[in-house]
Design a protein around this motif. Structure first.
Motif, PDB file in Angstrom:
ATOM      1  N   ASN A 147      46.243  39.703  22.752  1.00 55.13           N
ATOM      2  CA  ASN A 147      45.611  39.331  24.018  1.00 55.13           C
ATOM      3  C   ASN A 147      44.189  38.822  23.747  1.00 55.13           C
ATOM      4  OD1 ASN A 147      44.483  39.148  26.561  1.00 55.13           O
ATOM      5  ND2 ASN A 147      45.143  41.188  27.227  1.00 55.13           N
ATOM      6  N   VAL A 148      43.935  37.538  24.039  1.00 51.52           N
ATOM      7  CA  VAL A 148      42.626  36.963  23.735  1.00 51.52           C
ATOM      8  C   VAL A 148      41.504  37.629  24.525  1.00 51.52           C
ATOM      9  CG1 VAL A 148      43.552  34.726  23.039  1.00 51.52           C
ATOM     10  CG2 VAL A 148      42.929  35.106  25.432  1.00 51.52           C
ATOM     11  N   ALA A 149      41.843  38.316  25.623  1.00 53.72           N
ATOM     12  CA  ALA A 149      40.825  39.022  26.394  1.00 53.72           C
ATOM     13  C   ALA A 149      40.236  40.191  25.596  1.00 53.72           C
ATOM     14  CB  ALA A 149      41.411  39.527  27.709  1.00 53.72           C
ATOM     15  N   TRP A 150      40.948  40.613  24.563  1.00 53.92           N
ATOM     16  CA  TRP A 150      40.460  41.700  23.707  1.00 53.92           C
ATOM     17  C   TRP A 150      39.734  41.157  22.476  1.00 53.92           C
ATOM     18  CZ3 TRP A 150      41.658  47.226  23.616  1.00 53.92           C
ATOM     19  CH2 TRP A 150      42.144  47.683  24.845  1.00 53.92           C
ATOM     20  N   MET A 151      39.614  39.848  22.380  1.00 53.58           N
ATOM     21  CA  MET A 151      38.987  39.215  21.222  1.00 53.58           C
ATOM     22  C   MET A 151      37.666  38.592  21.636  1.00 53.58           C
ATOM     23  SD  MET A 151      42.392  37.408  19.632  1.00 53.58           S
ATOM     24  CE  MET A 151      43.989  38.259  19.673  1.00 53.58           C
ATOM     25  N   ILE A 152      37.028  37.900  20.700  1.00 51.28           N
ATOM     26  CA  ILE A 152      35.742  37.284  20.994  1.00 51.28           C
ATOM     27  C   ILE A 152      35.919  36.015  21.812  1.00 51.28           C
ATOM     28  CG2 ILE A 152      35.505  35.774  18.972  1.00 51.28           C
ATOM     29  CD1 ILE A 152      32.611  36.911  18.718  1.00 51.28           C
ATOM     30  N   GLY A 153      37.135  35.479  21.840  1.00 45.65           N
ATOM     31  CA  GLY A 153      37.416  34.271  22.611  1.00 45.65           C
ATOM     32  C   GLY A 153      38.497  33.445  21.953  1.00 45.65           C
ATOM     33  N   GLU A 154      38.754  32.273  22.508  1.00 49.33           N
ATOM     34  CA  GLU A 154      39.809  31.406  21.989  1.00 49.33           C
ATOM     35  C   GLU A 154      39.474  30.842  20.611  1.00 49.33           C
ATOM     36  OE1 GLU A 154      42.710  30.772  23.079  1.00 49.33           O
ATOM     37  OE2 GLU A 154      42.780  31.337  25.191  1.00 49.33           O
ATOM     38  N   ARG A 156      38.497  31.276  17.256  1.00 47.61           N
ATOM     39  CA  ARG A 156      38.360  32.345  16.277  1.00 47.61           C
ATOM     40  C   ARG A 156      38.381  31.769  14.864  1.00 47.61           C
ATOM     41  NH1 ARG A 156      41.894  34.017  19.982  1.00 47.61           N
ATOM     42  NH2 ARG A 156      43.698  33.579  18.670  1.00 47.61           N
ATOM     43  N   SER A 157      37.588  32.363  14.007  1.00 44.49           N
ATOM     44  CA  SER A 157      37.579  31.980  12.604  1.00 44.49           C
ATOM     45  C   SER A 157      38.861  32.471  11.935  1.00 44.49           C
ATOM     46  CB  SER A 157      36.365  32.598  11.915  1.00 44.49           C
ATOM     47  OG  SER A 157      36.508  32.576  10.522  1.00 44.49           O
ATOM     48  N   SER A 158      39.282  31.783  10.904  1.00 47.72           N
ATOM     49  CA  SER A 158      40.440  32.235  10.128  1.00 47.72           C
ATOM     50  C   SER A 158      40.037  33.215   9.034  1.00 47.72           C
ATOM     51  CB  SER A 158      41.157  31.039   9.500  1.00 47.72           C
ATOM     52  OG  SER A 158      40.282  30.348   8.621  1.00 47.72           O
ATOM     53  N   THR A 159      38.723  33.450   8.876  1.00 41.85           N
ATOM     54  CA  THR A 159      38.255  34.302   7.781  1.00 41.85           C
ATOM     55  C   THR A 159      37.337  35.444   8.216  1.00 41.85           C
ATOM     56  OG1 THR A 159      36.367  32.827   7.367  1.00 41.85           O
ATOM     57  CG2 THR A 159      38.406  32.412   6.111  1.00 41.85           C
ATOM     58  N   PHE A 160      37.028  35.572   9.512  1.00 40.74           N
ATOM     59  CA  PHE A 160      36.112  36.627   9.962  1.00 40.74           C
ATOM     60  C   PHE A 160      36.707  37.340  11.173  1.00 40.74           C
ATOM     61  CE2 PHE A 160      31.272  37.542  10.744  1.00 40.74           C
ATOM     62  CZ  PHE A 160      31.503  38.875  10.476  1.00 40.74           C
ATOM     63  N   HIS A 161      37.882  37.932  10.976  1.00 43.42           N
ATOM     64  CA  HIS A 161      38.516  38.677  12.057  1.00 43.42           C
ATOM     65  C   HIS A 161      37.784  39.978  12.353  1.00 43.42           C
ATOM     66  CE1 HIS A 161      42.670  36.495  11.705  1.00 43.42           C
ATOM     67  NE2 HIS A 161      41.664  35.686  11.988  1.00 43.42           N
ATOM     68  N   GLY A 162      36.939  40.436  11.406  1.00 42.14           N
ATOM     69  CA  GLY A 162      36.096  41.602  11.703  1.00 42.14           C
ATOM     70  C   GLY A 162      35.223  41.353  12.904  1.00 42.14           C
ATOM     71  N   ARG A 163      34.686  40.161  13.009  1.00 41.66           N
ATOM     72  CA  ARG A 163      33.863  39.768  14.160  1.00 41.66           C
ATOM     73  C   ARG A 163      34.714  39.407  15.370  1.00 41.66           C
ATOM     74  NH1 ARG A 163      31.381  34.041  13.317  1.00 41.66           N
ATOM     75  NH2 ARG A 163      33.608  33.602  13.618  1.00 41.66           N
ATOM     76  N   ASP A 164      35.766  38.622  15.137  1.00 42.89           N
ATOM     77  CA  ASP A 164      36.465  37.954  16.225  1.00 42.89           C
ATOM     78  C   ASP A 164      37.556  38.783  16.883  1.00 42.89           C
ATOM     79  OD1 ASP A 164      34.861  35.859  15.500  1.00 42.89           O
ATOM     80  OD2 ASP A 164      36.434  34.748  14.449  1.00 42.89           O
ATOM     81  N   ILE A 165      38.144  39.727  16.129  1.00 41.39           N
ATOM     82  CA  ILE A 165      39.270  40.514  16.665  1.00 41.39           C
ATOM     83  C   ILE A 165      38.989  42.011  16.598  1.00 41.39           C
ATOM     84  CG2 ILE A 165      41.713  41.076  16.391  1.00 41.39           C
ATOM     85  CD1 ILE A 165      42.156  38.253  15.295  1.00 41.39           C
TER      86      ILE A 165
END
Length: 302
Positions: A147-154, A156-165
């Motif tokens: 659910n993108v509402a639980w992420m940083i937004g649409e 997203r980096s492919s290498t920094f999921h620590g930040r984005d997810i």
């Protein structure tokens, strides 16, 4: 409108306004934010850890974050699993853990939330980092984070999921959002596991392995629980023969480091209840040129 009607109307409007504001007030004065435990292999040489914490605070302002460590050996999922299992019992039963040791970032590996049977939440890549927690506490349920509402937004980096997810998801959990809305449920039995095992006991003795080093001290952490070692028959004060990395040694089994002279080796039971090897005020790993993955054999006491 006479004065009486005016006062009644004003009172009604005031009551309605207060009622409309109650949900927001309830949220503001609701349950306290859950504690977050944060662990990565990012190190602290750059801004990655600070960015992740800022993201968490942005989603859950004022959230308390305890750093477990950010110096997990890069890509070492087994080490992260050991640190996570060692830390979790000292956190509240509803704590949230976010672990970003993620060599598969950007691949088909899943980003997940798992809840243990203790009640703690784990926001992790599905790469086996939960193995030891699952073995001890059990995993009650798990959901993939889609659910993108639980992420940083649409975007997203492919290498920094620590930040984005992982960071925003942990913060959503900390503020009490319904975790089942983060994405579809997963079969707990299908979560990835590491192939970890304890030392093997036989009629001849125990075959064990070095699974890590104790911080900067170079003590050898073994996959040998104290209760298993006890079955060999050794007592405090005994000299224990051992074959370590193919070489034969004999080390005393003692309570603590200072029971042997400075610079001398010893076996002892570490604070996690495992047999360990150290040099008093020295670095065993450096002195004996032994590290993670080394094998050892201890015979039964004669």
């Amino acid at each position: 409108m006479d004065k009486r009607q005016f006062l009644l109307t004003a009172a009604a409007l005031t009551t309605a306004s207060l009622a409309a504001g109650l949900p927001a007030l309830a949220r503001a004065q609701g349950a306290p934010l859950k504690l977050i435990g944060f662990m990565t292999d990012f190190d602290t040489k750059d801004d990655a850890v600070a960015i992740c914490k800022a993201v968490m605070d942005g989603v859950a302002p004022g959230v308390r974050i305890i750093d477990i460590t950010h110096t997990v050996e890069p890509y070492n999922i087994a080490e992260a699993a050991r640190f996570l299992a060692g830390t979790a019992p000292y956190f509240p039963k509803d704590a949230v853990f976010v672990v970003v040791v993620d060599p598969g970032v950007g691949s088909t590996r899943k980003a997940i939330i798992a809840r243990s049977k203790v009640g703690q939440y784990f926001v992790v890549p599905d790469n086996g980092v939960l193995t030891l927690v699952a073995d001890r506490d059990g995993i009650e349920a798990a959901h993939e984070i889609t659910n993108v509402a639980w992420m940083i937004g649409e975007k997203r980096s492919s290498t920094f999921h620590g930040r984005d997810i992982f960071s925003p998801t942990a913060a959503h959990l900390a503020r009490g959002d319904d975790w089942t809305t983060a994405g579809p449920a997963l079969e707990v039995s299908q979560l990835v596991r590491l192939d970890l095992h304890s030392a093997a006991l036989s009629d001849k003795g125990i075959e064990a392995e070095v699974i890590g080093l104790d911080g900067p001290y170079g003590n050898l952490v073994l996959n040998l629980p104290a209760e298993t070692f006890a079955k060999l028959g050794y007592a405090i004060g005994d000299t224990v023969p051992v074959t370590l990395a193919g070489k034969a040694y004999a080390f005393p089994f003692e309570h603590t480091f200072s029971d042997v002279p400075e610079g001398k080796p010893l076996f002892y039971i570490d604070s996690r209840g495992r047999l360990s090897v150290a040099v008093n005020q020295g670095n065993f790993s450096e002195v004996y040129k032994v590290g993670e993955g080394a094998k050892l054999f201890i015979p039964r006491k004669k």
